[in-house]
Design a protein around this motif. Structure first.
Motif, PDB file in Angstrom:
ATOM      1  N   THR A  19       0.699  -1.328  -0.063  1.00 34.22           N
ATOM      2  CA  THR A  19      -0.248  -0.052   0.006  1.00 34.22           C
ATOM      3  C   THR A  19       0.752   1.383   0.016  1.00 34.22           C
ATOM      4  OG1 THR A  19      -1.415  -1.360   1.585  1.00 34.22           O
ATOM      5  CG2 THR A  19      -2.161   0.993   1.417  1.00 34.22           C
ATOM      6  N   GLY A  20       1.944   1.214   0.796  1.00 30.12           N
ATOM      7  CA  GLY A  20       2.860   2.369   0.764  1.00 30.12           C
ATOM      8  C   GLY A  20       3.593   2.476  -0.416  1.00 30.12           C
ATOM      9  N   LEU A  21       3.827   1.648  -1.121  1.00 30.51           N
ATOM     10  CA  LEU A  21       4.507   1.897  -2.348  1.00 30.51           C
ATOM     11  C   LEU A  21       3.719   2.410  -3.504  1.00 30.51           C
ATOM     12  CD1 LEU A  21       6.772  -1.503  -2.953  1.00 30.51           C
ATOM     13  CD2 LEU A  21       7.567   0.877  -2.753  1.00 30.51           C
ATOM     14  N   ALA A  22       2.217   1.825  -3.319  1.00 31.15           N
ATOM     15  CA  ALA A  22       1.371   2.487  -4.549  1.00 31.15           C
ATOM     16  C   ALA A  22       1.087   3.854  -3.983  1.00 31.15           C
ATOM     17  CB  ALA A  22       0.042   1.709  -4.228  1.00 31.15           C
ATOM     18  N   THR A  23       0.823   4.154  -2.494  1.00 33.85           N
ATOM     19  CA  THR A  23       1.008   5.635  -2.097  1.00 33.85           C
ATOM     20  C   THR A  23       2.012   6.471  -2.606  1.00 33.85           C
ATOM     21  OG1 THR A  23      -0.333   4.809  -0.150  1.00 33.85           O
ATOM     22  CG2 THR A  23      -0.031   7.189  -0.462  1.00 33.85           C
ATOM     23  N   GLY A  24       3.074   5.748  -2.493  1.00 31.80           N
ATOM     24  CA  GLY A  24       4.481   6.330  -2.990  1.00 31.80           C
ATOM     25  C   GLY A  24       4.315   6.831  -4.326  1.00 31.80           C
ATOM     26  N   PHE A  82     -16.155  10.408  -5.700  1.00 29.06           N
ATOM     27  CA  PHE A  82     -15.884  10.480  -7.258  1.00 29.06           C
ATOM     28  C   PHE A  82     -16.699   9.398  -7.881  1.00 29.06           C
ATOM     29  CE2 PHE A  82     -12.867  11.727 -10.527  1.00 29.06           C
ATOM     30  CZ  PHE A  82     -12.659  12.801 -10.471  1.00 29.06           C
ATOM     31  N   PRO A  83     -17.183   9.735  -8.953  1.00 26.54           N
ATOM     32  CA  PRO A  83     -17.929   8.638  -9.898  1.00 26.54           C
ATOM     33  C   PRO A  83     -17.182   7.611  -9.914  1.00 26.54           C
ATOM     34  CG  PRO A  83     -17.865  10.684 -11.168  1.00 26.54           C
ATOM     35  CD  PRO A  83     -17.280  10.991  -9.771  1.00 26.54           C
ATOM     36  N   GLN A  84     -17.609   6.421 -10.395  1.00 22.86           N
ATOM     37  CA  GLN A  84     -16.702   5.225 -10.515  1.00 22.86           C
ATOM     38  C   GLN A  84     -16.048   5.335 -11.717  1.00 22.86           C
ATOM     39  OE1 GLN A  84     -16.995   2.480  -7.861  1.00 22.86           O
ATOM     40  NE2 GLN A  84     -15.171   1.962  -9.066  1.00 22.86           N
ATOM     41  N   ILE A  85     -14.700   5.437 -11.722  1.00 21.83           N
ATOM     42  CA  ILE A  85     -14.104   5.297 -13.130  1.00 21.83           C
ATOM     43  C   ILE A  85     -13.408   4.112 -13.536  1.00 21.83           C
ATOM     44  CG2 ILE A  85     -14.406   7.689 -14.053  1.00 21.83           C
ATOM     45  CD1 ILE A  85     -11.732   8.289 -12.562  1.00 21.83           C
ATOM     46  N   LEU A  89      -2.081  -9.448  -6.211  1.00 23.21           N
ATOM     47  CA  LEU A  89      -0.744  -9.400  -6.586  1.00 23.21           C
ATOM     48  C   LEU A  89      -0.362 -10.664  -6.056  1.00 23.21           C
ATOM     49  CD1 LEU A  89       0.913  -6.059  -5.699  1.00 23.21           C
ATOM     50  CD2 LEU A  89       0.410  -6.683  -7.992  1.00 23.21           C
ATOM     51  N   GLY A  90      -0.962 -11.599  -5.514  1.00 14.20           N
ATOM     52  CA  GLY A  90      -0.775 -12.816  -5.163  1.00 14.20           C
ATOM     53  C   GLY A  90      -0.481 -12.948  -3.806  1.00 14.20           C
ATOM     54  N   PHE A  91       0.687 -11.961  -3.262  1.00 16.46           N
ATOM     55  CA  PHE A  91       1.284 -11.854  -1.906  1.00 16.46           C
ATOM     56  C   PHE A  91       0.385 -10.774  -1.130  1.00 16.46           C
ATOM     57  CE2 PHE A  91       4.114  -9.998  -4.762  1.00 16.46           C
ATOM     58  CZ  PHE A  91       4.258  -8.606  -4.249  1.00 16.46           C
ATOM     59  N   ALA A  92      -0.158  -9.796  -1.969  1.00 13.11           N
ATOM     60  CA  ALA A  92      -1.036  -8.770  -1.375  1.00 13.11           C
ATOM     61  C   ALA A  92      -2.030  -8.355  -2.358  1.00 13.11           C
ATOM     62  CB  ALA A  92       0.057  -7.676  -1.088  1.00 13.11           C
ATOM     63  N   ILE A  93      -3.094  -7.512  -1.607  1.00 13.78           N
ATOM     64  CA  ILE A  93      -4.163  -7.108  -2.270  1.00 13.78           C
ATOM     65  C   ILE A  93      -4.088  -5.719  -2.157  1.00 13.78           C
ATOM     66  CG2 ILE A  93      -6.600  -7.060  -2.395  1.00 13.78           C
ATOM     67  CD1 ILE A  93      -6.718  -9.936  -1.065  1.00 13.78           C
ATOM     68  N   VAL A  94      -4.181  -4.956  -3.526  1.00 12.90           N
ATOM     69  CA  VAL A  94      -4.223  -3.533  -3.493  1.00 12.90           C
ATOM     70  C   VAL A  94      -5.682  -3.029  -4.047  1.00 12.90           C
ATOM     71  CG1 VAL A  94      -2.951  -1.332  -4.461  1.00 12.90           C
ATOM     72  CG2 VAL A  94      -1.980  -3.691  -4.393  1.00 12.90           C
ATOM     73  N   PRO A  95      -6.229  -2.247  -3.009  1.00 13.75           N
ATOM     74  CA  PRO A  95      -7.482  -1.558  -3.340  1.00 13.75           C
ATOM     75  C   PRO A  95      -7.524  -0.997  -4.835  1.00 13.75           C
ATOM     76  CG  PRO A  95      -6.930  -0.666  -1.389  1.00 13.75           C
ATOM     77  CD  PRO A  95      -5.531  -1.595  -1.913  1.00 13.75           C
ATOM     78  N   SER A  96      -8.581  -1.030  -5.593  1.00 15.72           N
ATOM     79  CA  SER A  96      -8.682  -0.953  -6.801  1.00 15.72           C
ATOM     80  C   SER A  96      -8.345   0.600  -7.489  1.00 15.72           C
ATOM     81  CB  SER A  96      -9.872  -1.104  -7.436  1.00 15.72           C
ATOM     82  OG  SER A  96     -10.498  -0.140  -8.296  1.00 15.72           O
ATOM     83  N   GLY A  97      -8.937   1.612  -6.511  1.00 20.79           N
ATOM     84  CA  GLY A  97      -8.205   3.043  -6.642  1.00 20.79           C
ATOM     85  C   GLY A  97      -6.714   3.241  -6.741  1.00 20.79           C
ATOM     86  N   ILE A 125      -9.484   7.961  -4.989  1.00 20.29           N
ATOM     87  CA  ILE A 125      -9.339   7.201  -3.837  1.00 20.29           C
ATOM     88  C   ILE A 125     -10.304   7.352  -2.448  1.00 20.29           C
ATOM     89  CG2 ILE A 125      -7.631   6.102  -2.301  1.00 20.29           C
ATOM     90  CD1 ILE A 125      -5.682   6.499  -4.537  1.00 20.29           C
ATOM     91  N   SER A 126     -10.160   8.804  -2.092  1.00 20.68           N
ATOM     92  CA  SER A 126     -10.560   9.304  -1.012  1.00 20.68           C
ATOM     93  C   SER A 126     -11.699  10.298  -1.063  1.00 20.68           C
ATOM     94  CB  SER A 126      -9.382   9.720   0.018  1.00 20.68           C
ATOM     95  OG  SER A 126      -8.356  10.542  -0.722  1.00 20.68           O
ATOM     96  N   GLY A 127     -12.138  10.551  -2.384  1.00 26.80           N
ATOM     97  CA  GLY A 127     -13.226  11.543  -2.323  1.00 26.80           C
ATOM     98  C   GLY A 127     -12.458  12.743  -2.283  1.00 26.80           C
ATOM     99  N   ILE A 128     -13.467  13.744  -2.942  1.00 27.71           N
ATOM    100  CA  ILE A 128     -12.892  15.236  -3.173  1.00 27.71           C
ATOM    101  C   ILE A 128     -13.535  16.226  -2.216  1.00 27.71           C
ATOM    102  CG2 ILE A 128     -12.014  14.800  -5.420  1.00 27.71           C
ATOM    103  CD1 ILE A 128     -14.298  16.250  -6.466  1.00 27.71           C
ATOM    104  N   SER A 129     -12.584  16.963  -1.490  1.00 33.96           N
ATOM    105  CA  SER A 129     -13.229  18.138  -0.751  1.00 33.96           C
ATOM    106  C   SER A 129     -12.301  19.186  -0.977  1.00 33.96           C
ATOM    107  CB  SER A 129     -13.467  17.863   0.720  1.00 33.96           C
ATOM    108  OG  SER A 129     -12.226  17.866   1.403  1.00 33.96           O
TER     109      SER A 129
END
Lengths: 347, 294
Positions: free
Chosen positions: B10-15, B121-124, B132-140, B210-214
């Motif tokens: 998750t950290g890598l994806a955020t990174g 956000f609307p679903q895009i 990934l096999g060893f970990a699951i990454v949320p779609s967004g 990923i986290s909505g907009i404001s």
């Protein structure tokens, strides 16, 4: 006919009160400030107090940023340190009010020394980012060190008493604020004509040259940070005692920006400018509040636009001043003075 | 152990996202020596424009993305022309404050136009989490990562091989020399702002997804400062690598330190790292060592 500033000795050049004229107007201003609480209503006194706290904090930041050239994006953190120190001293240890304020200043100065350490290694942009980080770290500490700061619920501060007399109203507090503002302005005015103050200015203009002519950069920069944070600590302690409650929400990043805006709008490197800026930046939102009341009465529903409008106008002020009048209100003031000095034969 | 891997992934994806936004900072800084603290609000603006295109105008996503990028170009040129150009040669504090002021104006403006309501956000992207096999990454996060990587590589290729990119690098290394070689420095400045704004809006769309907009989502822009300092203010590769490092460290803090202090440490961790880097290695991993000891 006298048509300019003639200073024939260094003593004259360094004088606080440059001419009889200045002395006269200052006396008049002081008389007005003394008479003010008897003429004004509670709201005006509230605004006057807020301006007072802003002036103390702005002078502190101007000493650091305007005179020493060290940019700080974390001024609000020092206000917070001061406010929390005084609140904790008063509520936990039963310190009297008059002692808690200087203590708040001292603890804030200590925090300032610590934050000032990176300034010995980095400058300009990098220092700016370091102080920004300090701002967020302090905000985190205010919120999370619950045993000390009581987190987001905040600490309630009892009204201060001086010599058995409880300070309850805005009017009573006005005298305290006035006293501290006078002290702060007087000290800053004197500091910048002393050896230390001149060292600050030398560092701002060119730090390497300053070191070569024998200024101890280490000591000067740190003392600048300490003095600036002392001012901020005192301002924070007074402000929060006045509001009677201290929470982490009072010291957001935006407050740091507001203080920077004050000294930029007022004039970097000018004590008078800090005062102008503090008055200007404190009054603008109050004026907008007033406008929104009028709009509310005449066209209800549209007053909501004034909430974000305050932010927009604040941002526009910063940008416009930086582009068109980078030396701030103090420069405009000087120009007006220069105009009238020679008026009507200005050529 | 599983949770550790999950957190690191998750950290890598955020990174990756941090890297993209950091790229926006670095592109502008490298060419014009301006640290644009309004970057976060550029992001928010991009997210809002894309959001409005999708929900109000109802255009397909790729068109919305294209229109948002056009908006970013307009924004970049406008900001450079109107606000930054008069300040060329002014001290650091003026330039920093003007970008902060710009950020406040943008934030207030967005508050007026879109109100401070939090929106999702609307679903895009397909909603299925990516395994990934060893970990699951949320779609967004996964699609965000893909976008960030594509964006980054595109910018890198432009910078490395195109004529424009070479001109930008030339201006970054020496403005006088670039001018005498017939490169329009003005044009490069405007271009740098456009590229920076484009990187920001792509980041904004992905994060909004990923986290909505404001109006306040731009605050993440300040966190990215840690990334660019770690990478070195003027190093593109450094920004991307540092993005991954900060992303992972931040998520690890969330895992290990947060329970100790009762939350919130994750958001402030980048700033602690920032202070440490500034004390030890102010020019970052790959930055030019121009800082003089004072």
């Amino acid at each position: 006919m006298r048509c300019g500033d003639f200073k024939e000795t260094y003593i004259q050049d360094e004088a606080i009160f440059q001419s009889l004229f200045v002395k006269f107007w200052l006396c008049l201003l002081f008389l007005f400030l003394l008479a003010f609480p008897f003429m004004a209503n509670a709201y005006l006194l509230y605004v006057a107090n807020m301006i007072g706290f802003a002036i103390i904090g702005a002078i502190g930041l101007n000493l650091l940023t305007g005179f020493t050239g060290q940019i700080s994006l974390g001024h609000a953190a020092f206000l917070g340190v001061g406010a929390y120190t005084s609140a904790i001293l008063v509520t936990r240890l039963g310190f009297p009010f008059w002692l808690s304020v200087p203590c708040a200043g001292l603890v804030a100065a200590l925090a300032g020394l610590i934050i000032g350490i990176p300034s010995l290694r980095v400058k300009g942009l990098y220092l700016c980012i370091a102080t920004l980080a300090a701002q967020f770290i302090f905000e985190f500490i205010f919120t999370r060190w619950e045993s000390m700061t009581k987190g987001i619920t905040g600490i309630h501060i009892p009204p201060p008493t001086i010599a058995g007399y409880a300070i309850k109203t805005e009017k009573d507090f006005y005298w305290i604020t006035l006293f501290f503002v006078a002290l702060a302005v007087g000290y800053a005015r004197n500091l910048i004509r002393s050896r230390t103050g001149r060292a600050f200015i030398a560092i701002r203009d060119r730090d390497l040259s300053a070191e070569i002519i024998g200024i101890n950069l280490f000591r000067s920069k740190l003392s600048s940070f300490a003095i600036s944070s002392f001012y901020a600590g005192v301002a924070g302690a007074l402000w929060m005692t006045f509001l009677k409650v201290v929470t982490p929400d009072h010291f957001p990043f935006l407050l740091s920006i507001q203080y920077l805006a004050m000294i930029i709008v007022g004039g970097l490197g000018s004590v008078l400018g800090s005062i102008f800026g503090a008055v200007f930046i404190t009054l603008t939102p109050e004026l907008l509040n007033y406008l929104s009341e009028i709009v509310k009465a005449s066209a209800p529903g549209y007053e909501e636009i004034f909430v974000p409008m305050k932010e927009v106008i604040f941002g526009v002020l910063i940008v416009l001043f930086l582009i068109f009048e980078p030396r701030g209100l103090a420069e405009i003031w000087n120009r007006i003075k220069a105009f009238f000095r020679l008026w009507p034969f200005s050529y | 152990m599983d949770i550790l891997i999950q957190v690191i992934v998750t950290g890598l994806a955020t990174g990756g996202l941090y890297g993209l936004i950091a790229l926006g900072f670095v592109l502008i800084y490298k060419a014009t020596s301006v640290l644009n603290l309004a970057m976060g609000d550029f992001m928010t603006l991009g997210a809002f424009v894309c959001f409005t295109m999708l929900t109000q105008v109802k255009v397909p996503f790729y068109l919305a993305l294209l229109l948002t990028l056009v908006a970013a170009i307009v924004l970049g040129i406008a900001v450079e022309r109107i606000i930054l150009r008069p300040l060329i040669g002014e001290p650091v504090i003026s330039v920093i404050m003007v970008t902060i002021g710009l950020g406040i104006i943008l934030k207030g403006g967005m508050y007026i136009i879109w109100t401070p309501i939090f929106r999702s956000f609307p679903q895009i992207f397909p909603p299925k989490p990516f395994n990934l096999g060893f970990a699951i990454v949320p779609s967004g996060l996964w699609w965000g990562f893909v976008f960030a990587i594509i964006g980054t590589i595109a910018f890198l290729l432009i910078f490395k091989f195109s004529r424009t990119g070479v001109a930008m690098r030339a201006v970054a290394s020496d403005q006088q020399a670039a001018l005498s070689m017939g490169i329009s420095v003005r044009w490069v400045f405007a271009l740098a702002w456009c590229f920076g704004a484009m990187a920001a809006v792509i980041g904004g769309i992905v994060i909004g997804n990923i986290s909505g907009i404001s109006v306040y989502m731009g605050d993440i822009g300040l966190k990215v400062l840690a990334v660019i300092i770690l990478g070195g203010l003027d190093s593109i590769g450094g920004a991307i690598l540092a993005g991954f490092i900060i992303g992972v460290l931040e998520n690890l803090t969330g895992l290990y330190i947060d329970p100790l202090v009762g939350g919130g440490a994750k958001d402030v961790a980048p700033f602690f790292i920032l202070v440490l880097i500034l004390m030890i290695r102010p020019y970052g991993l790959f930055g030019k060592e121009l800082i003089e000891r004072v």
